[in-house]
Each structure stands twice: as structure tokens, then as C-alpha cells.
Design an enzyme around this catalytic site. Structure first.
Site, PDB file in Angstrom:
ATOM      1  N   HIS A  54      -8.088   9.962   2.765  1.00 52.06           N
ATOM      2  CA  HIS A  54      -8.591   8.831   1.980  1.00 52.06           C
ATOM      3  C   HIS A  54      -9.682   9.257   0.999  1.00 52.06           C
ATOM      4  O   HIS A  54      -9.974   8.528   0.050  1.00 52.06           O
ATOM      5  CB  HIS A  54      -9.005   7.643   2.865  1.00 52.06           C
ATOM      6  CG  HIS A  54     -10.343   7.745   3.541  1.00 52.06           C
ATOM      7  ND1 HIS A  54     -10.493   8.143   4.857  1.00 52.06           N
ATOM      8  CD2 HIS A  54     -11.593   7.485   3.100  1.00 52.06           C
ATOM      9  CE1 HIS A  54     -11.772   8.116   5.181  1.00 52.06           C
ATOM     10  NE2 HIS A  54     -12.475   7.723   4.136  1.00 52.06           N
ATOM     11  N   ASP A 100      -5.695  11.763   8.951  1.00 56.76           N
ATOM     12  CA  ASP A 100      -6.457  11.517   7.722  1.00 56.76           C
ATOM     13  C   ASP A 100      -7.102  12.791   7.152  1.00 56.76           C
ATOM     14  O   ASP A 100      -8.318  12.945   7.168  1.00 56.76           O
ATOM     15  CB  ASP A 100      -7.516  10.448   8.017  1.00 56.76           C
ATOM     16  CG  ASP A 100      -8.077   9.820   6.751  1.00 56.76           C
ATOM     17  OD1 ASP A 100      -7.865  10.369   5.665  1.00 56.76           O
ATOM     18  OD2 ASP A 100      -8.743   8.774   6.868  1.00 56.76           O
ATOM     19  N   SER A 126     -17.272  10.520   5.957  1.00 58.53           N
ATOM     20  CA  SER A 126     -15.833  10.770   5.946  1.00 58.53           C
ATOM     21  C   SER A 126     -15.559  12.190   5.492  1.00 58.53           C
ATOM     22  O   SER A 126     -16.068  12.620   4.468  1.00 58.53           O
ATOM     23  CB  SER A 126     -15.128   9.806   5.000  1.00 58.53           C
ATOM     24  OG  SER A 126     -14.809   8.639   5.681  1.00 58.53           O
TER      25      SER A 126
END
Ligand code: ARG
Ligand code: GLU
Length: 665
Positions: free
Chosen positions: A84, A205, A600
Site C-alpha cells: 500500500h 502487504d 507502514s
């Protein structure tokens, strides 16, 4: 009185340093935490984490695309971040013939790696406490200019503890960053918005990039002559696996937390701001989802818009619930009262809580008006011109029908909830003239939905101009404030004093500066948690869980056929490991590290500083940790590095990438 002191005691207990793995620590000051880290299992030294004299782990961490984190995993500039985080770059590189989001991408040779225009990564070269230099009268501009060394570095000054300390950060920025590999979205985004912020999780991810430099290993704009960057340090990868209770450390760039705000600010978040924003987004998402269900083309067109709106929407719900559950408001109130008792005979601190409360009361409506405006009148879908020719005869009617609804709903929300004195004058006047916010919404809808090729709508331009003036006016009331999350200039001044006071008074509390997108260390352990009465969430998920969720009928759960076959046949080869007495492949794990947005893509390291995972999320009920960390509940979600390797090998058929990686024995 008795009651109060009990609450105060409880308030303190929750902040005893040993009780939690709370905190995001400054790497240059990590020596202050190293004993605690080592007591919890860490085997390296403070110098191993951060040093300006030799290579250290910090040299293997980057700020990725100014909002995420990435980590170097080879001596030749290979880096891992989240799918992402790479999403925008991957999307920009995709076309109808080459749909890398859908199909994934794996560069077979260096020459196949895809230059990603507009993407950059930054290494932190050094950080320095310059509080004293500034106090001695040195100018900020001059310090920054000096540190930049004629454009070689990017330097900035960030305040810590609301200005009680000032730090200089010096970065080296690389702009030639190329896409090396990404799994298809059916793995990288597996579970979509449904699983976002949720445990048990099975999202793969991750994406892989390579940094390129000139022949001197210096940053350079893209050129075919550039060569892979040779970092001072890269992470060794550990495939030995993890178990509940194992030490974990996260090294990355958390964006925004506000752990020291007073109860009035928590009250604003929990009772006013979060509920309004959640309600408005619920309506908006409902309408978009309904339009998406009617047509697959609409589903695709609105996928990333829906995901963007839903991400914060879900986070706020968890935050409000978490803060209520933990009684953060009451605990903070008791804490402030105890502080005020201590401060009663200290003139510099005596009034600060009272003044903070007064300032929150003064600015609440103005700030709310700003937040509300952003969620409604300034919503993306209402701020462009829609031309029939851009959508075609088939889709345009559906897009238009959706937008008519959105205009009406969002204009009504704004009109009903905006404090009168801060309403956009043109908006108020038009509603007055036309009779209702719906009538004004219809007018604006007509103005922005065009049969012709116009790119502008005068009515929208006029409203925007007045929006801009209104924002200026509100900022005038608030006072410009450079601190993230803080809503007024005066608040910043008051918090400077309040935090100084707290640190004098509450000697037991382990203070760390709020996140501000500067490099931090968080540490803790692999840990499950009690989700609800009778339900314990184990910290590890496995590959069979993917097949259990697999459903070719549901877009977000439709896995690639290869993966389906591998799991069905348990054809795990060298990736198979024993967990709970069966052969499987681990996918994700939970830990109790204190993280937030920006973390992230952060490396998750074991006690030896080896890479065991890639951070990508938290559980939604634990997002309260942006305001108050609850050690019983707050968990970050990481991708197990062994699943990353499995996907590279078995889905990407790209195991040649392992040749340049270094595996811990
Ligand atoms: N919740 C994660 C974060 O805050 C991941 C968001 C992207 N994924 C998604 N399904 N929207 O950013
Ligand atoms: N997904 C978040 C990010 O993009 C991390 C999750 C969190 O907020 O902790 O940074």
C-alpha cells in the site's frame, strides 16, 4: 477525596514504565532505554542502533515517499516496503497492457527494473539536539543552511515535547528509485477494506524497490548510467521464526501521536470530532458502495476512493471505542487535578491547565468548522468537473446519480452542523437564496456535471475562493501553528509549559516525544491479546487461513490460482514449517510495539537486529494508541518475512533476488 486519590493512583499505575511497551524513542537518545531493552531480550548496543561514527541499523532504514518506511535488504540497494506504500507508484507504472496492480510485476534483470518518477527515499544521516544553540541566538535558517552542505543534504528542525527541545535532522534524498517486484493486489491487498485494521489478517502487504545512485554512490536524478546504491548497512533476514513473547523492535517513521493532550482535547475527539466525521463518512461510503455493487466498472473506478475514505473512518471508530473503554477522559482528568495540586504553589505552572482548558473552549468551534468543511464541502468527489466525454455514455449516468446524492448529503451535513459564525459566507447566502442546502447542492451538481468539454465550473471556482477566505479567517482565530495535531498557536505555547511541568512533577513516567514523522525506535514483543470475553487472539496466522477466506465471487478474497493450488496441495516445499503440530507457512503476526501511520513498511527486528517482519497495520480497537496506549489491547500487525520470501519464490518465481540478500544462520 479518597476516591480521587484511588483514581489518581490508577492513573499513575497505567503509566509506570515497566507496565507497557509504550513509547517511540529518539534513536540518538536510545542509550537511555538500552538497559530496559536488554532486560527484555535485546542483544545489541545503543551504538548498533544509532551511530554517527560508524554504520548502524539506522543506515538501513528510509523514509519512503514522505509517508511510509522502508528497509534495505541487500548491499545493492534493494528495499522492502508495503504494497500500500508502493501503490501509487505501481499504479502510475501500470497501463491497460501492463496492469501490475492486478497481475503483479517481477523484474527478471536489473535492466527490467522500472524507474518510478516522483518517488523518493530519504536516509537520516544524523540528528542533533540544537536547543542550546537556538537559545544562544543562532538562527534556524543558518543552521539549516549549514547542515545542507550546499544542497547535498536536506535539513529540517523539528520540535520535541512541544518546543521544550529542538532537533536538527539531516537527510540524504535519493530520487532514482525503481520498482523491482510486487505481488498482485489479490495478495498485496488481500482482504481489502474488510480486513483492513482487522485481526486475524492474511494480507501480503509488501513491494520491492531498488535505490540507484551515481558512480560515486551519491544521489542523482534518474539516468540509465546510474548504478545500484551501496548502503552503509542492510538488514540480515532471519527465517528462524518467532514465538509469542519474543523481543521485537520497530525502526521507522511514525507520523502523528498526541499522548500529552489534556482531557478536554480527548473529550473533543471522542464526543464531537470522531462521531461527526464517522457519521458523515458512513453516509458517503454507503452511497459509493451501493453504486459500486451495481456495476463492476464502478467498483474499479471507486476502489481507491472508497479505500481512502474507509481507512480513517474505521480507525476513528476504533479510537473512540478504545478511549471510552479505557476511560481515558476520566483518567486524564484525575491526572490533571493531581498535577494542579502539585502546581498550586508553583507560579509558572499554577494556571497552565486552566489556561489550556480556556484555549480549547475558545477554539473548539473554529477548529470543528475546519474539520467539518474538509469532510463535506471540500470532499474530493465534490471538487472536480465531471464531463460526459470522460466517462462515456454507459458510466456517466451512474457517476452523476451518485454525485447528486453526495452533494445533497454532504451539503446538508455541513449546513446543519457548522457553527454559524464560521460558515462559508457564500454557502450560507446561497442556501438562504435557494431555500435549502439541497437546492444549493443541486445547483452545484448541475454546474460541475457538463455535457461540454469545459474544465472549469465558475460556480465551483467562486465557492472555492470563498472556502479559501474562510480557511484563512479560521486560521486567523487559531493562530498559525507548525506542530502536527495542534490546533492553535496558543496551545503550543501552553503545552510547552505544561509538558515541562509534567516532567518535573511525574518522575515515574517514561516520557517520549509525540510522533512527528521523525525516525523512532519502538520495542516490545510478539503478543496476542484478549479480544473479548472468552476470545483470545493468537499472535500468528498461517497460509491455510488464506484458503479459508478465499472466495472467487468476492473481489477482495479472490486469490491467484497458483496460490490456491499450492495451499490445497500443501505444496510448501522449503517454506513449510511446523506450527501447532502441522506443516504450514506463517503469514502475519501481532506484537505490542507502539506504532502509528507512517510506520507502514517499517522493519520488525528480533533480539539480534535481524529482519523478521514488515509492519503494515494495527488492530482497529487499538488505534487509540495515537492518544493513549493500552498495553492490554494495543497491537501492531506485521507481515512475517517468511511469507514475503515464499511469495517472491513461489508466486513471483523471482528467487534470484535471494542471491543478494543475507540470511542469518
Ligand atoms: N490501515 C493501514 C494504514 O493505515 C492500511 C491502509 C491501506 N489498506 C486499505 N485496505 N485501505 O494505512
Ligand atoms: N497502515 C498504516 C500506515 O500506512 C500503519 C497502520 C497504523 O496506523 O499503525 O502507516
Amino acid at each position: 477525596m479518597k476516591r480521587l486519590s484511588l483514581i489518581v493512583l490508577l492513573a499513575f499505575a497505567s503509566w509506570l514504565p515497566a507496565a507497557a511497551d509504550e513509547g517511540m524513542w529518539l534513536p540518538s537518545l536510545i542509550a537511555q532505554r538500552i538497559d530496559d531493552m536488554r532486560a527484555k531480550g535485546f542483544q545489541l548496543t545503543a551504538e548498533d542502533i544509532y551511530s554517527i561514527n560508524r554504520a548502524s541499523l539506522k543506515d538501513a532504514v528510509v523514509l519512503f515517499d514522505d509517508g511510509c518506511t522502508g528497509e534495505l535488504v541487500s548491499a545493492e540497494g534493494l528495499l522492502i516496503t508495503n504494497h500500500h506504500c508502493g501503490y501509487d507508484a505501481i499504479q502510475r507504472l501500470s497501463s491497460l497492457e501492463h496492469d501490475y496492480l492486478t497481475d503483479g510485476f517481477w523484474a527478471a534483470t536489473r535492466a527490467d527494473e522500472l524507474p518510478s518518477d516522483g518517488l523518493n527515499v530519504k536516509f537520516l544521516k544524523r540528528m542533533e539536539d540544537i536547543t542550546d544553540r537556538l537559545a544562544a541566538g543562532e538562527s534556524r535558517e543558518r543552521i539549516i543552511e549549514q547542515a545542507a552542505e550546499e544542497g547535498r543534504y536536506k535539513a529540517s528542525i523539528e520540535q520535541m515535547y512541544y518546543g521544550n527541545q529542538q532537533f536538527l535532522f539531516v537527510y540524504e534524498q535519493f530520487d532514482d528509485v525503481r520498482l523491482v517486484g510486487t505481488p498482485p493486489s489479490s495478495i498485496g491487498k488481500f482482504g481489502g477494506d474488510t480486513d483492513n485494521w482487522v485481526w486475524p489478517r492474511h494480507t501480503g502487504d509488501f513491494s520491492i524497490f531498488r535505490i540507484y545512485a551515481d558512480k560515486e554512490n551519491r544521489p542523482a536524478a534518474y539516468s540509465p548510467e546510474n548504478v545500484p546504491y551501496r548502503p552503509a548497512q542492510h538488514f540480515k533476514i532471519s527465517t528462524r521464526g518467532i514465538a509469542e513473547g519474543d523481543f521485537t523492535m520497530i525502526y521507522g517513521f511514525p507520523g502523528n501521536t498526541q499522548e500529552y493532550i489534556i482531557s478536554d482535547a480527548v473529550d473533543y475527539i471522542v464526543r464531537r470530532s470522531d462521531p461527526a466525521k464517522i457519521r458523515i463518512r458512513t453516509e458517503r461510503l454507503d452511497r459509493i458502495a451501493r453504486a459500486q455493487e451495481q456495476d463492476p466498472a464502478m467498483r474499479i473506478m471507486y476502489a481507491s476512493i472508497h479505500a481512502g475514505i474507509a481507512n480513517a473512518w474505521k480507525k476513528w471508530q476504533g479510537e473512540a471505542l478504545g478511549l471510552e473503554r479505557k476511560h481515558t477522559l476520566e483518567t486524564k482528568r484525575a491526572y490533571e487535578e493531581a498535577f494542579e495540586q502539585w502546581a498550586a504553589d508553583r507560579p509558572e505552572y499554577r494556571d497552565v491547565v486552566r489556561d489550556l482548558k480556556a484555549e480549547y473552549a475558545r477554539i473548539a468551534d473554529a477548529y470543528f468548522a475546519l474539520e467539518l468543511m474538509n469532510e463535506t464541502v471540500r470532499a474530493g468527489e465534490l471538487n472536480r468537473v465531471y464531463r460526459r466525454s470522460d466517462f462515456g455514455e454507459r458510466l456517466y449516468p451512474q457517476v452523476a446519480a451518485l454525485n447528486r446524492d453526495l452533494f445533497r448529503i454532504l451539503y446538508r451535513e455541513y449546513y446543519d452542523n457548522c457553527p454559524g459564525q464560521y460558515m462559508i459566507p457564500r454557502f450560507a447566502a446561497e442556501v438562504e437564496r435557494l431555500g435549502s442546502p439541497e437546492a444549493y447542492a443541486d445547483l452545484m451538481f448541475e454546474a460541475t456535471h457538463r455535457e461540454d468539454d469545459a474544465t472549469q465550473a465558475p460556480e465551483l471556482e467562486a465557492l472555492r475562493a470563498d472556502v479559501k477566505r474562510t480557511v484563512e479567517r479560521i486560521l486567523g482565530v487559531l493562530g498559525r501553528c507548525s506542530t502536527r495535531n495542534l490546533n492553535s498557536e496558543r496551545l503550543n505555547e501552553l503545552y510547552t509549559v505544561y509538558i515541562r511541568g509534567l516532567r518535573e512533577w511525574d518522575r515515574e513516567r517514561a516520557f517520549y516525544p509525540d510522533a512527528n514523522l521523525t525516525l523512532r525506535v519502538a520495542y516490545g514483543k510478539v503478543a496476542g491479546y484478549h479480544y473479548a470475553d472468552g476470545i483470545y487472539h493468537k499472535p500468528v496466522t498461517t497460509i491455510e487461513g488464506i484458503l479459508a477466506k478465499d472466495n472467487p465471487e468476492i473481489y477482495d478474497y479472490d486469490i491467484p490460482q497458483t496460490l490456491r493450488r499450492i495451499i490445497a496441495e500443501k505444496d510448501y516445499g522449503r517454506w513449510g514449517v511446523e506450527i501447532d503440530g502441522r506443516t504450514t507457512v506463517p503469514v502475519c503476526f501481532l506484537a505490542d510495539n507502539h506504532t502509528t501511520g507512517g510506520n507502514s513498511g517499517s522493519p520488525v527486528l528480533n533480539a539480534r537486529g535481524e529482519l523478521i517482519g514488515v509492519n503494515f497495520d494495527r488492530t482497529w480497537l487499538s488505534t487509540m494508541s495515537d492518544v493513549a496506549f493500552d498495553p492490554a489491547f494495543c497491537r501492531n500487525i506485521a507481515l512475517d518475512i517468511r511469507y514475503v520470501l515464499f511469495v517472491i519464490d513461489r508466486i513471483g518465481d523471482a528467487s534470484y533476488l535471494f542471491d543478494e540478500m543475507e540470511f542469518a544462520r
